[in-house]
Motif scaffolding. Structure first.
Motif, short mmCIF file in Angstrom:
data_model
loop_
_atom_site.label_atom_id
_atom_site.label_comp_id
_atom_site.label_asym_id
_atom_site.label_seq_id
_atom_site.Cartn_x
_atom_site.Cartn_y
_atom_site.Cartn_z
N GLU A 152 -22.01 -16.48 34.01
CA GLU A 152 -23.03 -17.60 33.46
C GLU A 152 -24.35 -16.86 32.79
OE1 GLU A 152 -24.22 -19.54 37.01
OE2 GLU A 152 -22.13 -20.44 37.20
N LYS A 155 -23.55 -16.18 29.27
CA LYS A 155 -23.49 -17.05 28.25
C LYS A 155 -24.67 -17.80 27.76
CE LYS A 155 -19.05 -18.59 30.27
NZ LYS A 155 -18.24 -19.55 31.00
N ASP A 156 -25.92 -17.36 28.45
CA ASP A 156 -27.14 -18.04 28.48
C ASP A 156 -28.32 -17.00 28.53
OD1 ASP A 156 -29.42 -19.47 28.56
OD2 ASP A 156 -28.84 -21.15 29.83
N LYS A 157 -28.92 -16.69 27.23
CA LYS A 157 -30.16 -15.63 27.35
C LYS A 157 -31.18 -15.79 28.35
CE LYS A 157 -29.48 -14.30 22.45
NZ LYS A 157 -30.15 -14.07 21.13
N ALA A 159 -30.59 -17.57 31.16
CA ALA A 159 -30.20 -17.31 32.54
C ALA A 159 -30.06 -15.69 32.89
CB ALA A 159 -28.87 -18.02 32.65
N LYS A 160 -29.70 -15.23 31.75
CA LYS A 160 -29.71 -13.68 31.86
C LYS A 160 -30.94 -12.85 32.04
CE LYS A 160 -28.03 -9.41 29.68
NZ LYS A 160 -27.33 -8.91 28.48
#
Length: 463
Positions: A152, A155-157, A159-160
């Motif tokens: 996850e 896929k999402d900056k 979120a990272k």
């Protein structure tokens, strides 16, 4: 319990380490590990456990059967203690354990985690079969939960970034990915860890090779990309990293299903990265050394590892990897020259002046010990100086000491011939003679030292 963790200041723990009774140490460690389950107390407990590790490595006391310890078991060989935020390939900082385990807890069913802990509590520590059965399910569940978190995040900056912030340091994100990679193949990794000698493998037997092939083939069939973690475990067990080249060649000859060229390249990357980390670690070892001899022995051990790495990379690595190792050797040479050779020059000069001057007997004894320590360290350094292009630096210092000791010995014999008791008492003359004999022996050998002793004793008889 006679030893309370609150009674020993952290700064004094190292000096008290081997005075703690084994029974008390076991109890102390168990209490500390229970306390570490509280996230607010984990960092402080971690610092204490780091200082206890030299004793724990010898005694290996029974440790608290906590799920967080069980969580770390598959990647235990890869753990290291770091003083700065960077991570070599194939190694996992101990500081990653608590944040990554907390992440697992956050994304797991509390009742399931509690059940795993309850099951762990019912298993005897020496029941390997039951532990492996429990681990098969727990490690699969843990890796699955954490893999979803990573996927996850990739896929999402945003979120990272949030995940990295929750872990505390950017380099812990890389550690998290390696932890998950090991946990995904935990069973074959654990079987290999059990089969291989624990540390310092100097050679690989046919039985060892068979176990390595089984591990690689098992991982290749299930998760080919995770074969690198088998290599990391092997590297962690080797005394000389250069051995990995021969091992991979033998694995290929044995007909393994794994992509040998790919895992060899990964091994080379790990060797380069871990070799670069040696510079920081050696710097810490030198700074904490209590003697010149200790510094030199530490340096010699690290130089051997770097030379082994250079050998391994030279045979199978890329040009870039070879240049990286060569740069590491240069940095190590600069470190040894600066921190081990030049940093001790003034003290050595002062000690030599004390020996040849009018210092008190006590001061001269301290000076003698310092000079002896320096000579021994230079002799050790001479064994690896050529590898770091430091022969001229080491030999010049040895030559200067030889000249100084020769001059002092000549002056002492001259003073004995003068028989000036007010300047030099018979007792002090004898002490100085045997100081010079000892230093001459270390520098020039026993024959020259013995001639000095005989000449001095002859003069002492008439003194």
């Amino acid at each position: 319990m006679s030893t309370n963790s609150n009674d020993i200041p952290l700064g004094n723990l190292e000096s008290q380490l081997f005075k703690i009774p084994e029974e008390d140490l076991t109890e102390l460690v168990a209490k500390l590990e229970r306390r570490a389950l509280d996230p607010s107390k984990a960092p402080g407990v971690g610092k204490i456990l780091d200082q206890l590790r030299p004793r724990l490595a010898i005694l290996k006391p029974q440790r608290q059967a906590t799920l967080v310890r069980f969580f770390t078991e598959p990647f235990a060989d890869l753990l290291y203690t770091t003083g700065e935020p960077r991570k070599p390939v194939g190694r996992i900082p101990r500081t990653a354990i608590v944040p990554c385990y907390k992440l697992l807890q956050k994304h797991s069913e509390p009742s399931r985690i509690e059940r795993y802990q309850q099951d762990l509590d019912t298993i005897e520590p020496d029941n390997d079969e039951a532990l492996m059965t429990l681990g098969t399910g727990f490690w699969r569940y843990a890796s699955g939960q954490l893999r979803r978190v990573i996927d996850e995040a990739e896929k999402d900056k945003l979120a990272k970034q949030a995940l990295i912030e929750s872990l505390g340091d950017p380099f812990l994100y890389s550690a998290l990915k390696e932890i998950v990679g090991v946990l995904e193949v935990a069973v074959p990794v654990m079987e290999l860890r059990k089969a291989l000698p624990s540390t310092g493998m100097s050679h690989v037997t046919n039985a060892n090779l068979e176990d390595i092939c089984v591990a690689l083939n098992t991982v290749h069939q299930k998760r080919p990309a995770n074969a690198e973690f088998v290599v990391f475990v092997i590297l962690a067990r080797l005394r000389n990293p250069a051995m990995i080249v021969e091992i991979m060649q033998r694995v290929e000859e044995a007909g393994t299903l794994a992509d040998v060229s790919a895992v060899t390249n990964v091994a080379n990357e790990a060797i380069v990265s871990q070799t670069e980390e040696k510079i920081r670690t050696l710097g810490e070892k030198i700074q904490s050394s209590t003697s010149c001899k200790s510094m030199a022995l530490q340096a010699e051990a690290y130089v051997k590892e770097v030379v082994g790495a250079a050998s391994a990379i030279g045979n199978t690595g890329s040009r870039m990897q070879s240049r990286q190792v060569a740069r590491t050797k240069t940095e190590m040479a600069d470190l040894v020259r600066r921190e081990m050779l030049e940093a001790q020059d003034n003290l050595t000069s002062a000690n030599m002046n004390s020996l040849g001057g009018s210092s008190s007997a006590r001061d001269q004894i301290v000076a003698q010990k310092g000079v002896e320590d320096r000579i021994i360290s230079l002799r050790i350094a001479s064994r690896f100086a050529n590898e770091l292009d430091l022969e001229r630096d080491v030999n010049r210092r040895l030559a200067e000491l030889e000249e100084s000791v020769a001059e002092q010995s000549k002056k002492l014999l001259g003073d004995l011939k003068k028989r000036d008791y007010e300047v030099l008492s018979p007792e002090e003359a004898e002490r100085q003679l045997f100081t010079q004999v000892r230093l001459t022996e270390l520098l020039l050998g026993p024959e020259i030292a013995n001639r000095l002793r005989l000449d001095g004793e002859q003069l002492l008889r008439d003194y």
